[in-house]
Design a protein around this motif. Structure first.
Motif, PDB file in Angstrom:
ATOM      1  N   VAL A   1       0.852  -1.192   0.000  1.00  7.46           N
ATOM      2  CA  VAL A   1       0.000   0.000   0.000  1.00  7.46           C
ATOM      3  C   VAL A   1       0.888   1.241   0.000  1.00  7.46           C
ATOM      4  O   VAL A   1       1.407   1.639   1.043  1.00  7.46           O
ATOM      5  N   ALA A   2       1.050   1.838  -1.177  1.00  7.98           N
ATOM      6  CA  ALA A   2       1.818   3.082  -1.261  1.00  7.98           C
ATOM      7  C   ALA A   2       1.056   4.176  -0.511  1.00  7.98           C
ATOM      8  O   ALA A   2      -0.166   4.231  -0.554  1.00  7.98           O
TER       9      ALA A   2
ATOM     10  N   VAL B   1       0.792   9.086   4.386  1.00 11.51           N
ATOM     11  CA  VAL B   1       1.866  10.039   4.107  1.00 11.51           C
ATOM     12  C   VAL B   1       1.881  10.464   2.645  1.00 11.51           C
ATOM     13  O   VAL B   1       2.757  11.203   2.215  1.00 11.51           O
ATOM     14  N   GLY B   2       0.916   9.990   1.887  1.00 12.76           N
ATOM     15  CA  GLY B   2       0.790  10.308   0.470  1.00 12.76           C
ATOM     16  C   GLY B   2      -0.495   9.690  -0.040  1.00 12.76           C
ATOM     17  O   GLY B   2      -1.239   9.073   0.726  1.00 12.76           O
ATOM     18  N   PRO B   3      -0.771   9.863  -1.317  1.00 12.95           N
ATOM     19  CA  PRO B   3      -1.972   9.236  -1.868  1.00 12.95           C
ATOM     20  C   PRO B   3      -1.901   7.712  -1.684  1.00 12.95           C
ATOM     21  O   PRO B   3      -0.872   7.105  -1.969  1.00 12.95           O
TER      22      PRO B   3
ATOM     23  N   GLU C   1      -8.444   7.746   2.276  1.00 16.49           N
ATOM     24  CA  GLU C   1      -9.076   9.000   1.849  1.00 16.49           C
ATOM     25  C   GLU C   1      -8.946   9.181   0.348  1.00 16.49           C
ATOM     26  O   GLU C   1      -7.871   9.064  -0.208  1.00 16.49           O
ATOM     27  N   LYS C   2     -10.056   9.474  -0.263  1.00 22.85           N
ATOM     28  CA  LYS C   2     -10.063   9.732  -1.705  1.00 22.85           C
ATOM     29  C   LYS C   2      -9.637  11.193  -1.944  1.00 22.85           C
ATOM     30  O   LYS C   2     -10.003  12.077  -1.195  1.00 22.85           O
ATOM     31  N   GLY C   3      -8.849  11.434  -2.959  1.00 27.34           N
ATOM     32  CA  GLY C   3      -8.412  12.800  -3.273  1.00 27.34           C
ATOM     33  C   GLY C   3      -7.567  13.429  -2.191  1.00 27.34           C
ATOM     34  O   GLY C   3      -7.675  14.614  -1.906  1.00 27.34           O
TER      35      GLY C   3
END
Length: 156
Positions: free
Chosen positions: A52-53, A87-89, A151-153
């Protein structure tokens, strides 16, 4: 039957890709002064979820010092805590299996490990990370859990 060099490289590569994450030490504090050998400590480490990136977990754990600890033969206690953060998308790179090990560290010379496993709460779209210690004969009920909402977006 002998394996070829290319087959060995392929096997080593597959094992490396399927292995749980390795942690990067962020810092530590001494908890017990030892006259000989390293002090007992609490170590803070970070690792990224391998599938999971955008998710990093921070793990604090006990590390036994003294002569045995310095030689790598001491058994660490089962005390650990975890906090995972976006920590990122978030991008799920492979299908996730509930209870899959994402981090594993030996905490004694033989038979005791500290593990982090991941669950996907699909109803709430949340990733749940659980840290616990196990041992062949008897594990420990000590554990800690952290959750990361997908979280989307996402924006930093």
């Amino acid at each position: 039957m002998m394996m070829r060099y290319g087959s060995v490289l392929c096997l080593v590569s597959m094992l490396a890709l399927s292995a749980p994450s390795f942690a990067e030490e962020i810092g530590s504090v001494s908890t017990v002064f030892k006259m000989v050998g390293a002090n007992d400590k609490i170590v803070v480490e970070a690792f990224d979820d391998p599938k999971v990136a955008g998710v990093t977990c921070y793990l604090s754990r006990a590390k036994t010092g003294g002569i045995k600890g310095s030689l790598g033969v001491a058994e660490d206690t089962s005390d650990a805590a975890i906090a995972c953060r976006q920590v990122g998308p978030i991008k799920i790179q492979e299908s996730l299996k509930d209870g899959e090990t994402v981090f594993k560290k030996d905490t004694s010379l033989l038979f005791k490990t500290l593990q982090v496993v991941r669950f996907h709460d699909r109803k709430r779209d949340v990733l749940v990370y659980l840290v616990y210690s196990d041992k062949i004969i008897d594990g420990s009920p000590k554990n800690s859990v952290s959750a990361v909402a997908i979280e989307k977006g996402w924006k930093p």
